[in-house]
Enzyme design. Structure first.
Site, PDB file in Angstrom:
ATOM      1  N   SER A 150       0.789  -1.230   0.000  1.00  0.00           N
ATOM      2  CA  SER A 150       0.000   0.000   0.000  1.00  0.00           C
ATOM      3  C   SER A 150       0.820   1.278   0.000  1.00  0.00           C
ATOM      4  CB  SER A 150      -0.962   0.026   1.188  1.00  0.00           C
ATOM      5  OG  SER A 150      -1.923  -0.952   1.011  1.00  0.00           O
ATOM      6  N   ASP A 196      -6.944  -0.305   2.775  1.00  0.00           N
ATOM      7  CA  ASP A 196      -5.584   0.223   2.864  1.00  0.00           C
ATOM      8  C   ASP A 196      -5.574   1.622   3.481  1.00  0.00           C
ATOM      9  OD1 ASP A 196      -5.194  -2.084   1.456  1.00  0.00           O
ATOM     10  OD2 ASP A 196      -4.827  -1.085  -0.461  1.00  0.00           O
TER      11      ASP A 196
END
Ligand code: GLA
Length: 406
Positions: A150, A196
């Site tokens: 991420s 995320d």
């Protein structure tokens, strides 16, 4: 100073230096946000389900300052791009949302921070009808890119935190996570869920975030990994993935089809006892996609319960079951991820699984602290034996979410 603190300082220095180079002045402040590892709960987020990610020590730092001219422009620079990108704030509404299939209006890296500026401005304008000053943003990061950790949510989190403060938009962390997701979905064009961004905004030291992706209610679940004498090893296969193309969107479409066939708003509303009926109603591929989501949601709930009742040492089998489901039912693993997981388990890891969207990126293994080297060596040897590029292997400790650094 620990290794991660050294990295953090280096990244802060790099962002500040880039800001000075770009503008000839000091930034108003530095804001940072981390990447994440998902402990369990994959592809469940856009099915309104459950996830259990934690923030990692790797962070993106944004050095940001309001502009003193009155031209209402936003300029972004990054240590991983040669040229800065500059647009008028008023132009953002013409640039985004990006039309599917159209030529991108700005380079992809710039679509993250500019998408955040666009989405934040819209979210705040809805609430207060604000005017906004021009802004300069310089970004540096030590989150590996394309590794499924991420790096994009880290950019979004750092930029959103900075702009929220400098523009006095007063959004809370969940609202900032939504802003980040909107940038990702509509400016970058990746049809992802919200896991995320929530992990990057809400992360806590030595804990995972148990998130209900329907209500966005989040609970902090202590992990006690180090206390139990354990470590989490990240195994970056260095096979790059991108969620704006291909498989990710296809999986999402299969899930939506499955929910439609079952007559529910989202697969969150299907339970394991509904699976025999699902199997009768749908083709084999759609059924296996559905079975992954339904069983994965259950595994997240089981993992939270086991963590609370027995601690981190007891979750290994759930991690392995999750990997098998992603490999065989959801079909998002690749040979490098399977090799990393198998080699780690053979070398004594308590559990292992790929993490993130799949099609490349990283896997994680839960290992005894004193077995980190043995397991790492075994994974590296298995990659060499298969003729794969050498993986990047490093331990990750659950860390703090987005904050102002200076
Ligand atoms: C990517 C997406 C997330 C989530 C995961 C899979 O990381 O950005 O929203 O869907 O894949 O769990």
């Amino acid at each position: 100073m620990t290794l991660s603190e050294t990295h953090e300082t280096e990244t802060q220095d790099a962002a500040r230096a880039l800001f000075v180079e770009l503008t000839g002045r000091e930034p108003d402040g530095l804001w940072s946000a981390p990447g994440r590892v998902n402990l369990i709960g994959e592809h469940t987020d856009y099915n309104d389900g459950f996830v259990l990610p934690f923030a990692i020590p790797h962070r993106t730092v944004a050095a940001v300052g309001l502009r003193h001219d009155d031209r209402g422009r936003v300029r972004v620079a990054s240590t991983f791009a040669e040229e800065p990108v500059e647009v008028a704030l008023d132009e953002l509404d013409d640039l985004f949302p990006t039309t599917t299939g159209a030529e991108p209006a700005v380079p992809e890296w710039a679509a993250y921070p500019l998408g955040v500026a666009w989405a934040l401005r819209q979210a705040a304008a809805d609430a207060h009808g604000h005017g906004f000053r021009g802004i300069d943003i310089a970004i540096a990061s030590d989150v590996p890119v394309g590794a499924g950790l991420s790096s994009s949510a880290a950019i979004e989190g750092a930029a959103a935190s900075a702009l929220n403060e400098l523009w006095s938009t007063g959004l809370d962390r969940t609202a900032l996570a939504r802003v980040g997701r909107r940038a990702e979905n509509e400016a970058v064009g990746a049809p992802t869920g919200i896991m995320d961004q929530m992990a990057s905004m809400l992360g806590e030291t030595d804990a995972a975030i148990f998130l209900d992706c329907r209500s966005l209610e989040a609970q902090v679940v202590p992990l006690g990994v180090a206390e139990a004498g354990l470590a989490i090893l990240a195994m970056d296969t260095r096979v790059k993935h991108a969620h704006s193309t291909g498989g990710y969107g296809e999986r999402r479409a299969s899930c939506e089809l499955g929910a439609k066939i079952m007559g529910v708003p989202a697969l969150r509303d299907v339970s394991t006892s509904d699976l025999p009926r699902a199997q009768e109603l749908m083709d084999d591929v759609t059924f296996r996609r559905v079975r992954h989501i339904v069983t994965e949601n259950q595994r997240v709930l089981d993992t939270v319960r086991v963590l609370r009742e027995q601690g981190a040492r007891a979750i290994g089998d759930l991690l392995v079951a999750s990997h098998v489901s992603m490999r065989d039912d959801f079909e998002i693993s690749v040979p490098e991820l399977d090799t990393a997981v198998d080699a780690a388990l053979s070398a004594g890891a308590l559990g292992a699984r790929m993490t993130g969207g799949g099609f490349g990126g990283a896997a994680i293994a839960l290992v005894e602290q004193d077995a980190v080297t043995t397991v790492s060596d075994a994974v590296a040897a298995a990659f060499a034996a298969s003729g794969f590029r050498a993986p990047a292997l490093f331990t990750v400790t659950p860390s703090a979410g987005a904050h102002r650094d200076a």
